[in-house]
Design a protein around this motif. Structure first.
Motif, PDB file in Angstrom:
ATOM      1  N   ASP A  51     -59.581 148.916  17.492  1.00 24.00           N
ATOM      2  CA  ASP A  51     -60.711 148.223  16.865  1.00 24.00           C
ATOM      3  C   ASP A  51     -60.463 146.731  16.701  1.00 24.00           C
ATOM      4  O   ASP A  51     -61.409 145.948  16.668  1.00 24.00           O
ATOM      5  CB  ASP A  51     -61.009 148.837  15.478  1.00 24.00           C
ATOM      6  CG  ASP A  51     -61.704 150.188  15.598  1.00 24.00           C
ATOM      7  OD1 ASP A  51     -62.335 150.440  16.638  1.00 24.00           O
ATOM      8  OD2 ASP A  51     -61.617 150.985  14.643  1.00 24.00           O
ATOM      9  N   ASP A  76     -65.869 154.636  16.361  1.00 29.04           N
ATOM     10  CA  ASP A  76     -67.218 154.319  16.824  1.00 29.04           C
ATOM     11  C   ASP A  76     -67.566 155.198  18.037  1.00 29.04           C
ATOM     12  O   ASP A  76     -66.964 155.043  19.097  1.00 29.04           O
ATOM     13  CB  ASP A  76     -67.255 152.827  17.207  1.00 29.04           C
ATOM     14  CG  ASP A  76     -68.580 152.424  17.833  1.00 29.04           C
ATOM     15  OD1 ASP A  76     -69.519 153.253  17.860  1.00 29.04           O
ATOM     16  OD2 ASP A  76     -68.653 151.273  18.317  1.00 29.04           O
ATOM     17  N   PRO A  93     -62.006 149.312  23.748  1.00 27.41           N
ATOM     18  CA  PRO A  93     -62.998 148.244  23.607  1.00 27.41           C
ATOM     19  C   PRO A  93     -64.175 148.515  24.565  1.00 27.41           C
ATOM     20  O   PRO A  93     -64.010 149.199  25.576  1.00 27.41           O
ATOM     21  CB  PRO A  93     -62.221 146.981  23.993  1.00 27.41           C
ATOM     22  CG  PRO A  93     -60.976 147.430  24.656  1.00 27.41           C
ATOM     23  CD  PRO A  93     -60.734 148.854  24.296  1.00 27.41           C
ATOM     24  N   GLN A  94     -65.345 147.966  24.230  1.00 28.54           N
ATOM     25  CA  GLN A  94     -66.544 148.256  25.013  1.00 28.54           C
ATOM     26  C   GLN A  94     -66.352 147.967  26.499  1.00 28.54           C
ATOM     27  O   GLN A  94     -66.803 148.737  27.346  1.00 28.54           O
ATOM     28  CB  GLN A  94     -67.724 147.434  24.463  1.00 28.54           C
ATOM     29  CG  GLN A  94     -69.080 147.958  24.914  1.00 28.54           C
ATOM     30  CD  GLN A  94     -69.397 149.327  24.302  1.00 28.54           C
ATOM     31  OE1 GLN A  94     -69.386 149.492  23.088  1.00 28.54           O
ATOM     32  NE2 GLN A  94     -69.653 150.328  25.135  1.00 28.54           N
ATOM     33  N   VAL A 114     -64.522 150.937  28.078  1.00 28.98           N
ATOM     34  CA  VAL A 114     -65.323 152.168  28.057  1.00 28.98           C
ATOM     35  C   VAL A 114     -66.441 152.082  29.107  1.00 28.98           C
ATOM     36  O   VAL A 114     -66.729 153.060  29.815  1.00 28.98           O
ATOM     37  CB  VAL A 114     -65.872 152.408  26.631  1.00 28.98           C
ATOM     38  CG1 VAL A 114     -66.882 153.549  26.608  1.00 28.98           C
ATOM     39  CG2 VAL A 114     -64.710 152.723  25.697  1.00 28.98           C
ATOM     40  N   ASP A 115     -67.053 150.914  29.271  1.00 26.93           N
ATOM     41  CA  ASP A 115     -68.091 150.736  30.308  1.00 26.93           C
ATOM     42  C   ASP A 115     -67.521 151.011  31.695  1.00 26.93           C
ATOM     43  O   ASP A 115     -68.171 151.648  32.524  1.00 26.93           O
ATOM     44  CB  ASP A 115     -68.651 149.309  30.263  1.00 26.93           C
ATOM     45  CG  ASP A 115     -69.536 149.082  29.041  1.00 26.93           C
ATOM     46  OD1 ASP A 115     -69.918 150.071  28.388  1.00 26.93           O
ATOM     47  OD2 ASP A 115     -69.827 147.907  28.745  1.00 26.93           O
ATOM     48  N   TYR A 161     -60.567 156.141  23.629  1.00 24.13           N
ATOM     49  CA  TYR A 161     -61.260 155.238  22.704  1.00 24.13           C
ATOM     50  C   TYR A 161     -60.783 153.834  23.029  1.00 24.13           C
ATOM     51  O   TYR A 161     -59.574 153.584  23.089  1.00 24.13           O
ATOM     52  CB  TYR A 161     -60.903 155.610  21.263  1.00 24.13           C
ATOM     53  CG  TYR A 161     -61.618 154.800  20.207  1.00 24.13           C
ATOM     54  CD1 TYR A 161     -63.010 154.766  20.175  1.00 24.13           C
ATOM     55  CD2 TYR A 161     -60.916 154.069  19.255  1.00 24.13           C
ATOM     56  CE1 TYR A 161     -63.679 154.020  19.204  1.00 24.13           C
ATOM     57  CE2 TYR A 161     -61.573 153.337  18.274  1.00 24.13           C
ATOM     58  CZ  TYR A 161     -62.959 153.320  18.260  1.00 24.13           C
ATOM     59  OH  TYR A 161     -63.614 152.597  17.302  1.00 24.13           O
ATOM     60  N   ARG A 208     -67.899 154.022  21.646  1.00 24.28           N
ATOM     61  CA  ARG A 208     -66.726 153.607  22.433  1.00 24.28           C
ATOM     62  C   ARG A 208     -65.754 154.762  22.669  1.00 24.28           C
ATOM     63  O   ARG A 208     -64.573 154.554  22.909  1.00 24.28           O
ATOM     64  CB  ARG A 208     -66.040 152.421  21.741  1.00 24.28           C
ATOM     65  CG  ARG A 208     -66.892 151.157  21.833  1.00 24.28           C
ATOM     66  CD  ARG A 208     -66.197 149.926  21.279  1.00 24.28           C
ATOM     67  NE  ARG A 208     -66.129 149.939  19.833  1.00 24.28           N
ATOM     68  CZ  ARG A 208     -64.991 149.937  19.126  1.00 24.28           C
ATOM     69  NH1 ARG A 208     -63.827 149.905  19.740  1.00 24.28           N
ATOM     70  NH2 ARG A 208     -65.025 149.951  17.821  1.00 24.28           N
TER      71      ARG A 208
END
Ligand SMILES: *Cc1c(COP(=O)(O)O)cnc(C)c1O
Length: 361
Positions: A205, A78, A233-234, A237-238, A231, A81
């Protein structure tokens, strides 16, 4: 005495030793000390890099959207991410800065990559070294080293400098056994060399506590340009995007990396040639009595009787213009890490090791 001192931990860092590139007085040198792709990047990548010459006055993209899209398409991840960095070293540094400060523990394995310890100390965290079992990551040993202070666990899979790897079920068991405040970081610097392996993307994922790092420095032949990616989890990454400099990657780095990830034919050719020559080299050295574990990466870890023999062989290889990597700093004093070069380089290494072991003149 100076009263101006750095943050705690920083003076405990030993400077990273890069692979040597020159030997005084020897020409026709082959550098097999930094796990570089002997074929370099593809023509498409060089063309993309050349074109950037006309755009150097422009600031680069801040969100790396085009490169993240390309990574998403080719790697099946994705793109929202994915976070890109100045080599995967920068992603490792962001993770330590974000999650591990004073009082926090960061686990790496006995023969783990040097940057995990360096980045941990740079941020005031405490590196914790966990034994491996026969030069392979030991999930049970890692789980028993975890406690309330554990924040990060770094595993390179395949690992550098051992070349060994653990399977997905073992990695999943590690992720699921970690304490709730800890993040598992799977470093996939050599993942592209393993046919059919996703580098840990599937575990990312399906979980909230797993991050994967990848690089353009190895299979893609772009070590000189400095591009890597993470890569996760959201929520992770944030965090990393808040720390990332808005212009951390140059126009040239972004354009070349995008062309590289899209040139799957070149990647396949380099992977196949690496696999062929790695088998050849491992067998040729074994024929001279120098054994190695089965490697899944672009190097082999040649094992000698003791440190003295490893150092003597290194000296002989140097005299023949062959630069390999001593790995005493990775708790492997009786070993030499040898990058799988092109066929002529591998033949030169095998011949020189044979000479050293007394089998060839
Ligand atoms: C080479 C390597 C890297 C890649 O570092 P870059 O900063 O992306 O060049 C990361 N981890 C391991 C284990 C490596 O061997």
């Amino acid at each position: 005495m100076t009263v101006i001192t750095p943050q705690p931990g920083i003076m405990d860092i030993e400077l990273y030793q890069g692979g040597a590139a020159h030997i005084d007085g020897v020409s026709n040198v082959v550098k097999l000390s930094s796990n570089e792709n002997p074929f370099g990047p593809s023509d498409a990548v060089k063309e993309a890099f050349r074109k950037v010459a006309f755009d150097l006055h422009r600031y680069p993209s801040t969100d790396h959207a085009a490169l993240r899209e390309a990574i998403g398409e080719v790697q099946g991840v994705d793109p929202a991410r994915v976070v890109c960095g100045v080599g995967s070293d920068e992603i490792i540094a962001f993770l330590c800065q974000a999650y591990a400060g004073p009082g926090d523990e960061v686990i790496h394995t006995e023969h783990g990559f040097a940057m995990y310890r360096i980045s941990t100390l740079a941020n005031g965290g405490t590196p914790v070294e966990v034994p491996e079992r026969g030069r392979v990551t030991d999930v049970d040993a890692i789980l028993s080293a975890c406690n309330d202070a554990t924040r990060l666990v770094f595993i390179a899979n395949p690992n550098n400098p051992t070349g060994t790897m653990i399977g997905e079920a073992e990695m999943a068991r590690l992720a699921d056994g970690l304490p709730p405040q800890a993040l598992l970081v799977i470093d996939g610097a050599y993942a592209e060399y393993v046919e059919g392996y996703d580098g840990g993307a599937g575990l990312v994922d399906s979980r909230q506590n797993v991050v994967m790092t990848r690089t353009f420095s190895k299979l893609y032949g772009l070590g000189g340009l400095r591009v890597g990616w993470g890569y996760g989890p959201q929520h992770v990454v944030d965090v990393l995007n808040r720390m990332r400099g808005p212009f951390n990657l140059s126009n040239a780095a972004l354009a070349a990396a995008e062309a590289a990830v899209r040139d799957t034919a070149w990647a396949d050719k380099c992977r196949n040639e690496n696999t062929r020559m790695r088998h050849w080299l491992a067998e040729a050295l074994a024929g001279h009595g120098v054994v190695s574990d089965t490697s899944l990466a672009n190097f082999i870890l040649a094992r000698f009787a003791d440190q003295a023999e490893a150092e003597a062989c290194d000296a002989h290889l140097k005299s023949q213009g062959l630069i390999v990597r001593k790995v005493a700093g990775y708790n492997l004093p009786n070993c030499l890490r040898i990058t799988v070069g092109d066929e002529p380089s591998c033949r030169r290494v095998a011949h020189a090791v044979g000479q050293f072991m007394g089998d060839e003149v």
